[in-house]
Design an enzyme around this catalytic site. Structure first.
Site, mmCIF file in Angstrom:
data_model
loop_
_atom_site.group_PDB
_atom_site.id
_atom_site.type_symbol
_atom_site.label_atom_id
_atom_site.label_comp_id
_atom_site.label_asym_id
_atom_site.label_seq_id
_atom_site.Cartn_x
_atom_site.Cartn_y
_atom_site.Cartn_z
ATOM 1 N N GLY A 19 0.830 -1.211 0.000
ATOM 2 C CA GLY A 19 0.000 0.000 0.000
ATOM 3 C C GLY A 19 0.860 1.253 0.000
ATOM 4 N N ARG A 80 1.044 -4.887 -5.731
ATOM 5 C CA ARG A 80 0.810 -6.118 -4.952
ATOM 6 C C ARG A 80 1.246 -7.244 -5.894
ATOM 7 N NH1 ARG A 80 -1.236 -4.045 0.099
ATOM 8 N NH2 ARG A 80 -2.693 -2.403 -0.412
ATOM 9 N N GLN A 262 -8.033 8.402 2.361
ATOM 10 C CA GLN A 262 -7.073 8.413 3.467
ATOM 11 C C GLN A 262 -5.641 8.131 3.027
ATOM 12 O OE1 GLN A 262 -9.226 6.226 7.001
ATOM 13 N NE2 GLN A 262 -10.175 5.816 5.041
#
Ligand code: ADP
Length: 330
Positions: A19, A80, A262
């Protein structure tokens, strides 16, 4: 522990994995510039371990990281890539660096990325050092991870804006934030933003009690609005919360999820400084010929432990702060 003697030309590479987190660019910048200052040729691996295996490697110059310290995301991109847990892929990735004479790698990412780095340290000739970059702040060994402070401040900004609109309408807002297993973002931003309730995976929830308490807030405590911060790990309670609170209060209950909001945005000062400190320390470890180390921070102090130790244990939950949140805001 030194694995191989430095060649005449010192080379190191850096990658970001998993991430993305705001402040990763500040860390990349510190690695590149501290590395060049210590006499290294510095390389960037793009798109994390996928790019490592696919040989997507570029030279980084002093100017490659100009004007990036304030930017979110990761300028090296990320990915990923579950296939990396196959040792053959890790070896192939290492070979792509070693064939260029690069025997040092700095990995910026969360616990998954640390596992990949450990594999490289255990199974290949690379010297590997890791930097914690994840908005979840869920790694037990370090007090903070890069990106967490920015994510919390994004939640705070949302609370501030939502408060304006729901107060104007005497409403209730359920704001869903990240945190499947860790309520850190939810708890800290709830306390800092004055949210009335915070629901986290670590603590039990009684929806009936919350509904009655929200009603009491409006009826007896003069509340004109109520904000409930809901961590992802308790998101399955959303519908029950809406139903019971709207029934108890006879008011509109809105819900929104901040979701990917976020992740992005300009990193806060704290995340930029953290990126710089951890990046510089990682380069120094490489320069000492170390491998298998993870850098972390406690208070103002940067330290390092083995990557294996960094992967150990579960981050504690601040129950005292949770009690404070429960008491002072509702
Ligand atoms: P984060 O680093 O943010 O926790 P992930 O858990 O998605 O994100 O991990 C990032 C990447 O690290 C994965 O996509 C994979 O390439 C690599 N990775 C994760 N677990 C392992 C593992 N057990 N062994 C080797 N590589 C791993």
């Amino acid at each position: 522990m030194a694995k191989n003697v430095q060649e005449e030309v010192k080379r190191l590479a850096v990658l970001t994995s998993g991430g993305d987190a705001s402040g990763m660019n500040a860390a990349i910048r510190a690695v590149v510039r501290w590395g060049i200052t210590l006499g290294y040729e510095v390389y960037g691996v793009r798109r994390g371990y996928k790019g490592l295996v696919e040989d997507d490697i570029v030279r980084m110059e002093y100017k490659s990281v100009s004007n990036t310290v304030h930017t979110g995301g990761t300028l090296l991109r990320t990915s990923r890539y579950p296939e990396f847990s196959e040792v053959e892929n890790a070896k192939k990735g290492a070979e792509n660096l070693l064939k260029r004479g690069i025997n040092n790698l700095i990995v910026i990412g969360g616990d998954g990325s640390f596992r990949g780095a450990k594999l490289l340290h255990d199974e290949t000739q690379l010297n590997v050092v890791t930097i914690p970059g994840t908005i979840d702040n869920d790694m037990a060994y370090t007090e903070y991870t890069i990106g967490y402070d920015t994510a919390c401040n994004t939640v705070l900004d949302a609370i501030l804006k939502l408060r304006d609109t729901i107060t104007s309408h005497d409403r209730i807002m359920i704001l869903e934030v990240m945190g499947r297993e860790s309520g850190n973002i939810a708890l800290n931003s709830a306390v800092a933003g004055g949210a009335e309730y915070v629901l986290v995976p670590e603590m039990p929830v009684d929806v009936d009690k919350i509904a009655a308490s929200v009603k009491k807030g409006f009826d007896e405590k003069g509340k004109t609005s109520t904000i409930i911060i809901l961590a992802e790990g308790k998101a399955h309670l959303k519908d029950e919360l809406i139903e019971k609170i709207s029934k108890a209060t006879n008011r509109t209950v809105n819900h929104m999820s901040l979701s990917y909001m976020q992740r992005g945005g300009n990193p806060t000062m704290a995340d930029r400084v953290l990126g710089a400190k951890l990046g510089a320390h990682a380069v120094e470890l490489i320069d000492e010929g170390q491998s298998g180390r993870a850098v972390g921070i406690k208070g103002q102090n940067v330290f390092d432990v083995t990557i294996a130790a960094a992967l150990d244990g579960k981050k504690g939950f601040d129950e005292k702060l949770y009690r404070i949140a429960e008491t002072i805001s509702k």
